[in-house]
Design an enzyme around this catalytic site. Structure first.
Site, PDB file in Angstrom:
ATOM      1  N   HIS A   1      -2.785   6.959   2.235  1.00 29.73           N
ATOM      2  CA  HIS A   1      -3.342   5.686   1.795  1.00 29.73           C
ATOM      3  C   HIS A   1      -4.706   5.509   2.456  1.00 29.73           C
ATOM      4  CE1 HIS A   1      -4.178   1.600   1.065  1.00 29.73           C
ATOM      5  NE2 HIS A   1      -3.848   1.186   2.269  1.00 29.73           N
TER       6      HIS A   1
ATOM      7  N   ASN B   1     -10.290   0.192   0.413  1.00 32.37           N
ATOM      8  CA  ASN B   1      -8.824   0.163   0.395  1.00 32.37           C
ATOM      9  C   ASN B   1      -8.352  -0.494  -0.904  1.00 32.37           C
ATOM     10  OD1 ASN B   1      -6.135  -0.536   0.711  1.00 32.37           O
ATOM     11  ND2 ASN B   1      -6.346  -1.209   2.829  1.00 32.37           N
TER      12      ASN B   1
ATOM     13  N   CYS C   1       0.816  -1.221   0.000  1.00 34.24           N
ATOM     14  CA  CYS C   1       0.000   0.000   0.000  1.00 34.24           C
ATOM     15  C   CYS C   1       0.851   1.272   0.000  1.00 34.24           C
ATOM     16  CB  CYS C   1      -0.953   0.002   1.183  1.00 34.24           C
ATOM     17  SG  CYS C   1      -1.911  -1.502   1.298  1.00 34.24           S
TER      18      CYS C   1
HETATM   19  O1  UT7 Z   1      -3.826  -1.342   3.664  1.00 32.78           O
HETATM   20  C1  UT7 Z   1      -3.476  -2.235   4.665  1.00 32.78           C
HETATM   21  C2  UT7 Z   1      -3.465  -1.585   5.958  1.00 32.78           C
HETATM   22  N1  UT7 Z   1      -4.490  -2.159   6.795  1.00 32.78           N
HETATM   23  C3  UT7 Z   1      -5.018  -1.427   7.738  1.00 32.78           C
HETATM   24  O2  UT7 Z   1      -4.716  -0.268   7.860  1.00 32.78           O
HETATM   25  C4  UT7 Z   1      -5.982  -2.065   8.699  1.00 32.78           C
HETATM   26  C5  UT7 Z   1      -5.769  -1.501  10.088  1.00 32.78           C
HETATM   27  N2  UT7 Z   1      -6.774  -2.021  11.026  1.00 32.78           N
HETATM   28  C6  UT7 Z   1      -8.048  -1.576  11.013  1.00 32.78           C
HETATM   29  O3  UT7 Z   1      -8.394  -0.734  10.214  1.00 32.78           O
HETATM   30  C7  UT7 Z   1      -9.011  -2.142  12.032  1.00 32.78           C
HETATM   31  O4  UT7 Z   1      -8.295  -2.882  12.985  1.00 32.78           O
HETATM   32  C8  UT7 Z   1     -10.107  -3.045  11.386  1.00 32.78           C
HETATM   33  C9  UT7 Z   1     -11.059  -2.194  10.539  1.00 32.78           C
HETATM   34  C10 UT7 Z   1      -9.479  -4.124  10.523  1.00 32.78           C
HETATM   35  C11 UT7 Z   1     -10.938  -3.720  12.480  1.00 32.78           C
HETATM   36  O5  UT7 Z   1     -11.561  -2.729  13.315  1.00 32.78           O
HETATM   37  P1  UT7 Z   1     -11.495  -2.863  14.888  1.00 32.78           P
HETATM   38  O6  UT7 Z   1     -12.234  -1.730  15.460  1.00 32.78           O
HETATM   39  O7  UT7 Z   1     -10.046  -3.033  15.274  1.00 32.78           O
HETATM   40  O8  UT7 Z   1     -12.333  -4.176  15.155  1.00 32.78           O
HETATM   41  P2  UT7 Z   1     -11.874  -5.504  15.911  1.00 32.78           P
HETATM   42  O9  UT7 Z   1     -10.909  -6.279  15.078  1.00 32.78           O
HETATM   43  O10 UT7 Z   1     -11.454  -5.148  17.313  1.00 32.78           O
HETATM   44  O11 UT7 Z   1     -13.218  -6.326  15.979  1.00 32.78           O
HETATM   45  C12 UT7 Z   1     -14.295  -5.931  16.842  1.00 32.78           C
HETATM   46  C13 UT7 Z   1     -15.413  -6.935  16.704  1.00 32.78           C
HETATM   47  C14 UT7 Z   1     -14.968  -8.385  16.871  1.00 32.78           C
HETATM   48  O12 UT7 Z   1     -16.002  -9.078  17.544  1.00 32.78           O
HETATM   49  P3  UT7 Z   1     -15.879  -9.397  19.112  1.00 32.78           P
HETATM   50  O13 UT7 Z   1     -14.642 -10.237  19.260  1.00 32.78           O
HETATM   51  O14 UT7 Z   1     -15.756  -8.069  19.790  1.00 32.78           O
HETATM   52  O15 UT7 Z   1     -17.142 -10.134  19.404  1.00 32.78           O
HETATM   53  C15 UT7 Z   1     -14.892  -8.894  15.452  1.00 32.78           C
HETATM   54  O16 UT7 Z   1     -15.085 -10.281  15.361  1.00 32.78           O
HETATM   55  O17 UT7 Z   1     -15.993  -6.851  15.402  1.00 32.78           O
HETATM   56  C16 UT7 Z   1     -16.027  -8.144  14.798  1.00 32.78           C
HETATM   57  N3  UT7 Z   1     -15.879  -7.997  13.366  1.00 32.78           N
HETATM   58  C17 UT7 Z   1     -16.911  -7.731  12.540  1.00 32.78           C
HETATM   59  N4  UT7 Z   1     -18.231  -7.605  12.791  1.00 32.78           N
HETATM   60  C18 UT7 Z   1     -19.029  -7.321  11.731  1.00 32.78           C
HETATM   61  C19 UT7 Z   1     -14.737  -8.023  12.626  1.00 32.78           C
HETATM   62  N5  UT7 Z   1     -15.016  -7.788  11.329  1.00 32.78           N
HETATM   63  C20 UT7 Z   1     -16.369  -7.608  11.260  1.00 32.78           C
HETATM   64  C21 UT7 Z   1     -17.246  -7.336  10.199  1.00 32.78           C
HETATM   65  N6  UT7 Z   1     -18.565  -7.201  10.479  1.00 32.78           N
HETATM   66  N7  UT7 Z   1     -16.820  -7.175   8.930  1.00 32.78           N
END
Ligand code: UT7
Length: 322
Positions: free
Chosen positions: A249, A279, A112
């Protein structure tokens, strides 16, 4: 030493648009979760299109708009982490599809951060090749690296291509500074695209699909992007407040907002296309640039900042007088 001037910009997006609601029909997710956590509403997904055909679309538009003679173009760099094949390179295939021949064409993979790395590479190449023009593109079809059963990554990515035609110029005030880094110790936090290995009892090295520690990448991105931007401004001997626009990005709106806060710059100077594109890795900055130029936001003479971050883990910032 010559530097590079952006002559014009172009982008090419796949026809098919997939909304958050479309995704919620095939996996356990919702528009509410995706838009509140990332800022993404829609993304373009390639059906017929390929990484090379999207890049070729960009080349054709750049040439048509600028009326530059292809014989004066020294190179085509396609920044991509999702080429259609290892060989030929996406850049070589794009050159063929655009009806061109004989131009040095190669891919550059800095994930990226690819556009910042490729743009910086181009400024060296115009000198070493002594050519008048070059083309720098970011093109991706990330949808083929997505496990469509994995809601943690599938909702984030989209496909597309954007690029610029650059001209070699004798001007000090164009590419003012670049800061490129790879924090390879953290490489395993974000991986994709391991090829199958067979014969000679070779072991599988990893998954073909995106594997990401979202929290680790989030914290890397916010800390390292703000640091890279500060380092680039120090190199350029400019103040961060001299910038007219920041084009980061496009991974997550929360990352963009947090970087703005860490730098002490108003979020209104950070452009965004996340809502409609998601993205698109190396394509996200050049497509955002094209969109912003066409909307009349980015104007000649303004100081703009490109900053990419992603797998590697890599980060790359360019300060450029448009
Ligand atoms: O270009 C590459 C660079 N990549 C990035 O910059 C990504 C950087 N990371 C992020 O942007 C964030 O960490 C994410 C968007 C990937 C995730 O957001 P988050 O606020 O960190 O969510 P999380 O991983 O802490 O997940 C929270 C909850 C979890 O459920 P529990 O364990 O709290 O019950 C996940 O299982 O949300 C759940 N979850 C979803 N729920 C609905 C994860 N993905 C989804 C989804 N829909 N798509």
């Amino acid at each position: 030493m010559k530097t590079i001037k952006i002559v014009n910009t172009a982008s090419q997006l796949p026809e098919k648009i997939v909304s958050n609601d479309d995704l919620s029909k095939i996996m356990d997710t919702s528009d509410e979760w995706i838009s509140s956590r990332t800022g993404i509403k829609n993304r373009h997904i390639a059906v017929e299109e390929t990484t090379a055909s999207l890049a070729a679309g960009v080349i054709k538009k750049l040439l048509l708009q600028s009326q530059v003679d292809p014989a004066e173009i020294g190179f085509i760099i396609v920044a991509t982490m999702s080429p259609d094949s290892t060989a030929p390179a996406a850049a070589a295939k794009a050159e063929q599809l655009a009806g061109l021949n004989g131009i040095a064409a190669f891919d550059l993979n800095a994930a990226c951060s690819g556009f910042a790395f490729a743009f910086t590479t181009a400024s060296g190449l115009v000198n070493s090749l002594d050519c008048k023009y070059g083309i720098v593109i970011g093109s991706e079809t990330l949808s083929k690296l997505v496990d469509w059963q994995d809601r943690r990554t599938a909702v984030l990515f989209g496909d597309g291509a954007g690029g610029v035609l650059v001209q070699a110029v004798d001007e000090d005030e164009r590419l003012l500074a670049s800061d490129l880094k790879t924090l390879a110790g953290d490489a395993d936090y974000l991986t994709a695209g391991f090829l199958p290995r067979q014969g000679w009892g070779q072991k599988k090295l990893g998954s073909p699909y995106f594997q990401m520690d979202g929290h680790a990448v989030y914290s890397f991105a916010t800390r390292q992007v703000s640091r890279s931007i500060s380092d680039a401004f120090a190199k350029a001997k400019l103040k961060i407040t001299d910038a007219d626009w920041f084009l980061l990005h496009q991974a997550n709106q929360r990352i963009i907002d947090k970087v703005a806060d860490l730098l002490g710059v108003s979020q209104k100077f950070f452009l965004s296309s996340l809502k409609d594109y998601g993205n698109t890795s190396a394509a996200s900055i050049p497509t955002l640039l094209d969109l912003s130029v066409k909307k009349g936001l980015v104007k000649r003479g303004q100081l703009i900042v490109f900053s990419g971050f992603g797998a590697g883990l890599s980060v790359g910032t360019v300060i450029y007088r448009y």
